[in-house]
Design an enzyme around this catalytic site. Structure first.
Site, PDB file in Angstrom:
ATOM      1  CG  LEU A   1      30.590  31.390  49.311  1.00  0.00           C
ATOM      2  CD1 LEU A   1      30.959  31.122  50.769  1.00  0.00           C
ATOM      3  CD2 LEU A   1      29.864  32.736  49.200  1.00  0.00           C
ATOM      4  CG  HIS A   2      34.438  33.407  42.888  1.00  0.00           C
ATOM      5  ND1 HIS A   2      33.108  33.516  42.607  1.00  0.00           N
ATOM      6  CD2 HIS A   2      35.053  34.346  42.137  1.00  0.00           C
ATOM      7  CE1 HIS A   2      32.909  34.459  41.719  1.00  0.00           C
ATOM      8  NE2 HIS A   2      34.075  34.993  41.405  1.00  0.00           N
TER       9      HIS A   2
END
Ligand code: UD1
Length: 360
Positions: A207-208
């Site tokens: 996740l970014h």
């Protein structure tokens, strides 16, 4: 012909590797002077250097060392730095990649100096105007002289915006590298990191995106959803997720989670292939999972790669509870349609650049 490739962020190093390989495969090396300029947007060794080493990309001719800062500040500093580089090196083409702030800065710097700009991975759209990447894509496509599109769908979207006469379908360069690295892994599997539960079924997660990490409630719900999954979750932690989770007091070491540092590309391909499910908000990883035959759950409301959504191999999961449900869905049985090209997109980039009359 001198071509400058401008890169700065992790996925661009992968695309650059395909372009380098394409140049070697095309037999056009003679007469082409290809220089790499790194903006410095990504600067950790694990986010940058390791990609140059593992994917055999030549050292950048210039590294501007511009990382961090807000979007305007970061893009503006790159614009200033790149203008000077282009004036000094006078390229015949500037080649820009994808949708990051480095892409937009390079396109603007070049177009203002009347240097022809080619945009690789043109025509992708999420139609979500809150994403910084969407601004970067749209503005870069409209500033560029040549649009190198990865898919038929991207060609159609470019035509809808009146850009058909600048667009050429070359295929997807990330597919070139994903397939090449996966074949190399089969011949010589990379050593797996120790201490991870990789023997049985596991989920590989990343996740970014700003939409998922910059809001305390959203990040905490998404991490809790991953932590609640029945199988172990190997979470490759991007610097943005690391810093935001610390800021919001969200532990990445809870429930099923096994947090690890960002992985080198060959290992990422290997874990993607071995995983029983991928959960991500990355565009590249959605597509790599599809290519390697691993189902994917995308923690977003839309995808720039709609081809992956056909037949249920990739499923959009807008809320944290959607993520928890989609990540345990039954395996898709429908065949995957090969929508991303034949693994030779990098070669076509050079054939296309070579055949173009520089724009007046
Ligand atoms: C950027 C791209 C995104 C791409 C992603 C891939 C934009 C607008 N976004 O997002 O499209 O999917 O790269 O990773 O260009 N940081 C480090 N070390 C690093 C890199 C970043 O500490 O090596 C920190 C930065 O200082 C910043 C944060 O992580 O605080 C975010 O980095 P930034 O480059 O601004 O955006 P990404 O989230 O990586």
């Amino acid at each position: 012909m001198r071509v400058i490739s401008v890169v700065g962020a992790r996925p661009q190093f992968v695309k650059l590797a395909a372009v380098e390989k394409g140049l070697a495969d095309s037999g056009l090396c003679e007469g082409i002077d290809h220089l790499v300029v790194h903006t410095g947007q990504h600067f950790d060794a694990g986010m940058s250097e390791v990609f140059f080493t593992d994917l055999a990309i030549p050292e950048p001719a210039v590294n501007l060392g511009i990382g961090g800062g807000g979007h305007g500040e970061q893009t503006g500093r790159m614009l200033v730095g790149l203008e000077e580089v282009f004036i000094n090196l006078r390229p015949d083409w500037v080649l820009v990649y994808g949708d990051t702030n480095s892409t937009l800065a390079a396109a603007i710097a070049a177009v203002k100096l009347h240097i022809p700009v080619a945009h690789l991975e043109a025509g992708l759209r999420s139609f979500n105007r809150r994403m910084p990447e969407e601004h970067n894509r749209v503005l870069t496509d409209h500033a560029s002289d040549l649009l190198l599109a990865p898919t038929e769908n991207a060609m159609r979207l470019l035509a809808n915006e009146g850009l058909a006469d600048r667009a050429v379908l070359v295929g997807d360069v990330m597919t070139d590298i994903c397939l090449a690295v996966s074949r190399a892994n089969e011949a010589a599997p990379p050593p797996l990191p120790g201490g991870l539960p990789l023997a049985g079924p596991f989920v590989l997660a990343t996740l970014h995106r700003a939409e998922n990490t910059d809001d305390g409630q959203r990040i905490s719900e998404l991490i809790a959803a991953l932590a609640s999954l029945p199988d172990p979750v190997v979470l490759a932690v991007h610097p943005r997720l690391r810093s935001r989770s610390t800021e919001f007091g969200v532990s990445l070491d809870q429930g099923s989670l096994h947090p690890i540092d960002p992985l080198p590309y060959p290992l990422m391909v290997e874990l993607t292939r071995r995983a029983s499910m991928v959960v991500t908000d990355s565009g590249g990883l959605q597509k790599e999972a599809f290519i390697l035959g691993t189902p994917c759950t995308t923690a977003r409301t839309e995808s720039e790669w709609p081809e992956t959504l056909e037949a249920g191999w990739n499923v959009l999961a807008p809320s944290a509870s959607d993520v928890a449900a989609a990540a345990v869905r039954p395996l898709p049985t429908a065949p995957r349609r090969g929508a991303f090209g034949d693994g030779h997109a990098g070669r076509r980039v050079w054939e296309t650049l070579r055949s173009q009359q520089p724009p007046a």
